[in-house]
Design a protein around this motif. Structure first.
Motif, mmCIF file in Angstrom:
data_model
loop_
_atom_site.group_PDB
_atom_site.id
_atom_site.type_symbol
_atom_site.label_atom_id
_atom_site.label_comp_id
_atom_site.label_asym_id
_atom_site.label_seq_id
_atom_site.Cartn_x
_atom_site.Cartn_y
_atom_site.Cartn_z
ATOM 1 N N UNK A 86 -38.104 -7.278 1.932
ATOM 2 C CA UNK A 86 -37.739 -7.254 0.513
ATOM 3 C C UNK A 86 -38.965 -7.673 -0.297
ATOM 4 N N UNK A 87 -39.326 -6.866 -1.271
ATOM 5 C CA UNK A 87 -40.452 -7.201 -2.149
ATOM 6 C C UNK A 87 -39.931 -7.348 -3.567
ATOM 7 N N UNK A 88 -40.348 -8.419 -4.230
ATOM 8 C CA UNK A 88 -39.928 -8.643 -5.609
ATOM 9 C C UNK A 88 -41.169 -8.774 -6.487
ATOM 10 N N UNK A 89 -41.136 -8.121 -7.639
ATOM 11 C CA UNK A 89 -42.284 -8.138 -8.560
ATOM 12 C C UNK A 89 -41.790 -8.588 -9.930
ATOM 13 N N UNK A 90 -42.406 -9.626 -10.499
ATOM 14 C CA UNK A 90 -42.066 -10.087 -11.842
ATOM 15 C C UNK A 90 -43.108 -9.590 -12.834
ATOM 16 N N UNK A 141 -42.482 -18.150 -12.909
ATOM 17 C CA UNK A 141 -42.148 -16.972 -12.137
ATOM 18 C C UNK A 141 -40.887 -16.300 -12.665
ATOM 19 N N UNK A 142 -40.966 -15.044 -12.964
ATOM 20 C CA UNK A 142 -39.806 -14.297 -13.416
ATOM 21 C C UNK A 142 -39.637 -13.085 -12.525
ATOM 22 N N UNK A 143 -38.499 -12.957 -11.915
ATOM 23 C CA UNK A 143 -38.275 -11.819 -11.038
ATOM 24 C C UNK A 143 -37.929 -10.608 -11.887
ATOM 25 N N UNK A 144 -38.816 -9.648 -11.900
ATOM 26 C CA UNK A 144 -38.597 -8.438 -12.681
ATOM 27 C C UNK A 144 -37.676 -7.505 -11.939
ATOM 28 N N UNK A 145 -38.118 -7.023 -10.767
ATOM 29 C CA UNK A 145 -37.232 -6.192 -9.971
ATOM 30 C C UNK A 145 -37.645 -6.261 -8.515
ATOM 31 N N UNK A 146 -36.725 -5.930 -7.674
ATOM 32 C CA UNK A 146 -36.993 -6.000 -6.238
ATOM 33 C C UNK A 146 -36.374 -4.827 -5.504
ATOM 34 N N UNK A 167 -45.006 -0.449 -12.469
ATOM 35 C CA UNK A 167 -45.072 0.547 -13.548
ATOM 36 C C UNK A 167 -46.318 0.317 -14.408
ATOM 37 N N UNK A 168 -47.409 -0.073 -13.777
ATOM 38 C CA UNK A 168 -48.674 -0.327 -14.482
ATOM 39 C C UNK A 168 -48.628 -1.511 -15.435
#
Ligand code: MG
Length: 438
Positions: free
Chosen positions: A304-308, A322-327, A355-356
């Motif tokens: 599982x990868x999560x990117x904030x 840290x804010x979890x944007x989507x995973x 998304x850049x």
């Protein structure tokens, strides 16, 4: 509401075990002061990152006295304690000291639970006749920690019939305390604690308890268990057992305490975004977690990868939070542990999420962990898959061994070459952590 009595005939026997809890005091700060005599006696803050917005993860006893608290930013800590010294945490150093402390504890009993980087539970049942004899043995261990590991290291010790009471006892007097809780002095200890001192009770639950006429832990201890269960479900049962010295959890030995998931996370600074190093940082986190997983002899079925995102809709407060944007996750057809499969999957997930935008948080988690099985496969495709997989696993393990000997920088993959100080080794201090070098 009229109180209803439940379970009057419920038979629950108090524990006859001999459990000890050892807690190293101001651990990371004490280890730093041990390593560097110039820091001894000073207000010292150990921080996650040496930056004004870095978070304090440990404060020395001297700093605590002046009001420095774990969780403050370096800026807040500096305002609270002018003249305080700050150092960045050094995970390898703390793990090395913990290994030495735990090896002394293993001389006392075969049941030692590595509860966290600086805490351990010991089941001394059968090894010592009573709490007094156990306290004598633990006092000797404390002297050995001082003489053989470091004279600046302090620990508090609790001895009781249950894990909960042993931990309560070790919290009772810090630093360097030793407290025994038994059935005779239990009430005199509980009378000094608040309802909120029990895990799971906060302001709202306290009010609900007060409506039942329970103002103190003694009143909760003497309340009918059935009524507590009626009001709070299983939590009520656990609280009542804890207060009545009834054990419902065993000391879990290190070799049986396998993690349910393994992962790493990192708050990504702006600079790393500017230099285009976000994906290499994720690779570093993936490789480090993969190496830990291989050392535990485990394989993952799911990654599982999560990117904030710094400017994402969920952003709150300042940049470093840290804010979890989507995973997103990938489920592997077979459990894997080799670097090639794990890095490939992490990279693919990142490309699917990104998304850049500017990234401020990254995490990678491996879950559905299992030990390898020796299944026999019959068809040619499966044999060829096994051969490739076998070579990949052997290459990953060889890389781990080389890194253990010569340092983590000697073998890196592709873009990880460009990394410098990003995503340094960090320590998890509220969980059971592997003590091996990461
Ligand atoms: Mg501690």
């Amino acid at each position: 509401m009229a109180a209803r009595r439940y379970g009057a005939d419920m038979i629950l026997a108090p524990s006859n075990k001999l459990i000890a809890h050892l807690d190293m005091n101001s651990y990371f700060a004490s280890v730093e002061q041990q390593a560097n005599p110039a820091l001894r006696g000073k207000a010292l803050g150990v921080c996650a990152y040496l930056h004004e917005s870095g978070c304090i993860i440990a404060a020395s006893i001297e700093a605590k006295k002046q009001g420095m608290k774990v969780g403050m930013t370096v800026r807040e800590a500096r305002l609270q304690v002018p003249g305080a010294v700050f150092v960045e945490n050094d995970a390898a150093k703390y793990r090395a000291v913990t290994s030495k402390v735990f090896s002394l504890l293993r001389e006392l009993t075969d049941k030692v639970e590595h509860y966290s980087i600086d805490e351990a539970f010991l089941d001394l049942t059968g090894w010592y006749r009573d709490a007094a004899e156990a306290s004598w043995a633990l006092t000797r261990v404390r002297a050995r920690i001082k003489n053989e590991i470091g004279d600046w290291l302090r620990c508090s010790i609790g001895i009781a019939p249950t894990r909960f009471l042993a931990k309560t006892a070790s919290d009772f007097k810090k630093p360097n305390g030793l407290t025994i809780i038994d059935r005779e002095n239990l009430d005199s200890i509980l009378v000094q604690l608040q309802l909120e001192d029990i895990c799971g009770i906060a302001k709202k639950t306290r009010r609900r308890l007060e409506r039942l006429g329970i103002m103190t832990l003694i009143q909760m201890k003497n309340h009918p268990i059935g009524n507590l269960m009626h009001e709070f479900g299983m939590n009520g049962y656990f609280w009542w057992c804890k207060l009545n010295a009834i054990e419902f959890e065993d000391v879990v030995m290190a070799e049986t305490a396998m993690p349910k998931s393994i992962g790493h996370s990192y708050c990504v600074p702006k600079q790393t975004n500017r230099e285009g190093k976000v994906l290499p940082v994720l690779m570093r986190l993936t490789e480090r977690a993969g190496s830990r997983m291989r050392k535990l002899g485990l394989r993952a079925s799911l990654i599982y990868v999560s990117v904030g995102f710094a400017n994402g809709p969920e952003k709150r407060g300042s940049f470093w939070q840290p804010q979890v944007g989507s995973g997103l996750h990938i489920r592997f057809p077979e459990p894997v542990d080799d670097s090639f499969s794990l890095l490939g999957a992490a990279s693919q997930l990142f490309q699917d999420i990104w998304t850049n935008e500017q990234v401020n948080f990254l995490s990678v988690t491996f879950s559905d962990l299992s030990s390898p099985t020796n299944q026999i496969r019959f068809n040619d495709a499966a044999i060829s898959y096994c051969n490739t997989q076998e070579r990949r696993i052997r290459a990953s393990r060889a890389a781990d061994a080389i890194r253990d000997r010569y340092g983590s920088a000697v073998i890196v993959y592709g873009d990880m070459m460009r990394l410098n100080k990003e995503a340094p080794d960090r320590i998890g201090f509220r969980k059971v952590e592997g003590l091996e070098m990461q």
